[in-house]
Design a protein around this motif. Structure first.
Motif, PDB file in Angstrom:
ATOM      1  N   GLY A 115      37.244  72.423   3.553  1.00  0.00           N
ATOM      2  CA  GLY A 115      37.091  71.022   3.187  1.00  0.00           C
ATOM      3  C   GLY A 115      37.157  70.719   1.719  1.00  0.00           C
ATOM      4  O   GLY A 115      36.990  69.568   1.305  1.00  0.00           O
ATOM      5  N   ALA A 116      37.429  71.719   0.869  1.00  0.00           N
ATOM      6  CA  ALA A 116      37.497  71.468  -0.573  1.00  0.00           C
ATOM      7  C   ALA A 116      38.762  70.687  -0.923  1.00  0.00           C
ATOM      8  O   ALA A 116      39.729  70.651  -0.161  1.00  0.00           O
ATOM      9  CB  ALA A 116      37.461  72.782  -1.344  1.00  0.00           C
ATOM     10  N   LEU A 117      38.749  70.075  -2.087  1.00  0.00           N
ATOM     11  CA  LEU A 117      39.929  69.354  -2.568  1.00  0.00           C
ATOM     12  C   LEU A 117      41.017  70.321  -3.018  1.00  0.00           C
ATOM     13  O   LEU A 117      42.204  70.106  -2.757  1.00  0.00           O
ATOM     14  CB  LEU A 117      39.539  68.451  -3.744  1.00  0.00           C
ATOM     15  CG  LEU A 117      40.695  67.710  -4.430  1.00  0.00           C
ATOM     16  CD1 LEU A 117      41.204  66.577  -3.540  1.00  0.00           C
ATOM     17  CD2 LEU A 117      40.251  67.157  -5.787  1.00  0.00           C
ATOM     18  N   ALA A 118      40.625  71.396  -3.700  1.00  0.00           N
ATOM     19  CA  ALA A 118      41.588  72.342  -4.251  1.00  0.00           C
ATOM     20  C   ALA A 118      40.881  73.634  -4.600  1.00  0.00           C
ATOM     21  O   ALA A 118      39.658  73.671  -4.783  1.00  0.00           O
ATOM     22  CB  ALA A 118      42.256  71.767  -5.504  1.00  0.00           C
ATOM     23  N   GLY A 119      41.672  74.709  -4.725  1.00  0.00           N
ATOM     24  CA  GLY A 119      41.184  75.989  -5.204  1.00  0.00           C
ATOM     25  C   GLY A 119      41.840  76.336  -6.528  1.00  0.00           C
ATOM     26  O   GLY A 119      43.042  76.122  -6.711  1.00  0.00           O
ATOM     27  N   LEU A 120      41.068  76.862  -7.467  1.00  0.00           N
ATOM     28  CA  LEU A 120      41.572  77.205  -8.799  1.00  0.00           C
ATOM     29  C   LEU A 120      41.839  78.700  -8.918  1.00  0.00           C
ATOM     30  O   LEU A 120      41.065  79.532  -8.437  1.00  0.00           O
ATOM     31  CB  LEU A 120      40.563  76.797  -9.876  1.00  0.00           C
ATOM     32  CG  LEU A 120      40.179  75.330  -9.979  1.00  0.00           C
ATOM     33  CD1 LEU A 120      39.202  75.134 -11.142  1.00  0.00           C
ATOM     34  CD2 LEU A 120      41.404  74.443 -10.150  1.00  0.00           C
TER      35      LEU A 120
END
Length: 344
Positions: free
Chosen positions: A233-238
């Motif tokens: 459910g996160a917006l993005a992964g770095l």
């Protein structure tokens, strides 16, 4: 292994990471070993050698993930030993802060020498096709990938009105710790950075101060299943790795895990991870150290999360087809079965 009827002795530093050993499972025996940390490594190596000496001969194969453990094997009566090569160990010396600068070049030469000897004394499994160039012989490659859920959670799901940006893995300055703290400082309201993984060297104090200031959430080390579940459910992964020799030829597993869990990735232009993001169409590539660009991407994604979920679905489909452990685990077991069946 357990599903295929293997009897497994799993030795690891459980208590060193403040973890309980897994509950009793048929076929599984767990052994707690000391944790090596920084320059405090001798006790862990002695304990590993003692375990191999006492129990190794009762097994059909010994599988090592840490190259340091090769030093625990000489002179022992052991079954076939397999080194599962997961990184360019010699190149990684450049970013090990606990090794004094003047000693890094000789240490690199020593590690290369150990690799050459190991190739003749133990069997090798390579976790990346790019590692083949380091060795003279032909060795089985089973890529270091991830388990991919059939139905991942959609990306960009707010929790209490906040969208999460995540980082998963060990944290060092070379892995972008300073950039992540600055990104966290600049994120607009409604966006928050969540860091999952242990920090090393100066990055430890940097993250601790940022957490204490309330800039970000830092969970430290978590077991693998709990860690990857936090991606959902996160917006993005770095993945903001610097341009370092040991990073260039390797696939950053965290990027595969982001995409496999249905969230897009923001990565720096190292060749392998850039290729994955571009082939999958599931993220963006930003210049090294480009904090402003990362913040701009995340802010625009948060303002319009619909296309972000499309990116996440695209990444999940690609990883499910090309980087799925369920498709590769048979190769791993077949390699070990062949080695174990070959005897001493």
């Amino acid at each position: 292994m357990l599903e295929e009827g293997w009897q497994v002795t799993y030795a690891a530093p459980w208590s060193g990471y403040d973890l309980d050993r897994p509950p009793a499972i048929p076929g599984l025996t767990t052994v707690d070993l000391p944790r090596s940390c920084g320059r405090r490594r001798h006790a862990a190596l002695r304990a590993a050698r003692r375990l191999l000496k006492e129990q190794g001969a009762a097994h059909d194969v010994v599988l090592l993930h840490d190259p340091e453990l090769l030093l625990a094997t000489p002179g022992l009566d052991l079954p076939p030993v397999v080194w599962d090569v997961h990184e360019d160990t010699a190149a990684a010396i450049e970013v090990k802060g606990w090794i004094p600068g003047p000693l890094r070049r000789p240490a690199t030469a020593i590690v290369r020498g150990v690799e050459r000897v190991a190739e003749h004394r133990v069997r090798l499994l390579l976790a990346d096709h790019h590692y083949r160039s380091r060795f003279r012989g032909s060795h089985t490659v089973v890529p270091n990938v991830t388990t991919v859920p059939e139905q991942p959670h959609p990306a960009a799901q707010p929790v209490d009105g906040v969208l999460r940006v995540v980082y998963l893995g060990s944290v060092t300055l070379e892995r972008g710790a300073a950039e992540m703290v600055e990104i966290a400082r600049r994120l607009p309201e409604g966006l928050r950075l969540e860091v999952i993984g242990p920090a090393h060297g100066p990055a430890q104090g940097l993250l601790a101060r940022a957490r204490d200031e309330g800039l970000l959430d830092w969970h430290g080390f978590l077991p693998g299943d709990r860690a990857v579940a936090r991606l959902d459910g996160a917006l993005a992964g770095l993945c903001l790795l610097h341009d370092m020799p040991n990073f260039r030829p390797s696939m950053a597993t965290k990027v595969v895990e982001y995409l496999g869990r249905g969230i897009p990735a923001v990565v720096t232009p190292l060749p392998v991870q850039q290729d994955l993001v571009e082939r999958s169409g599931a993220g963006v590539v930003v210049p090294f150290g480009a904090v402003d660009e990362v913040v701009a991407v995340l802010t625009s994604w948060a303002a319009d999360p619909g296309p972000v979920r499309d990116l996440g679905r695209r990444g999940h489909r690609y990883v499910a087809e090309h980087h799925n452990w369920q498709r590769l685990q048979a190769d791993f077991l077949a390699a070990l079965e062949g080695i174990a069946g070959g005897g001493r």
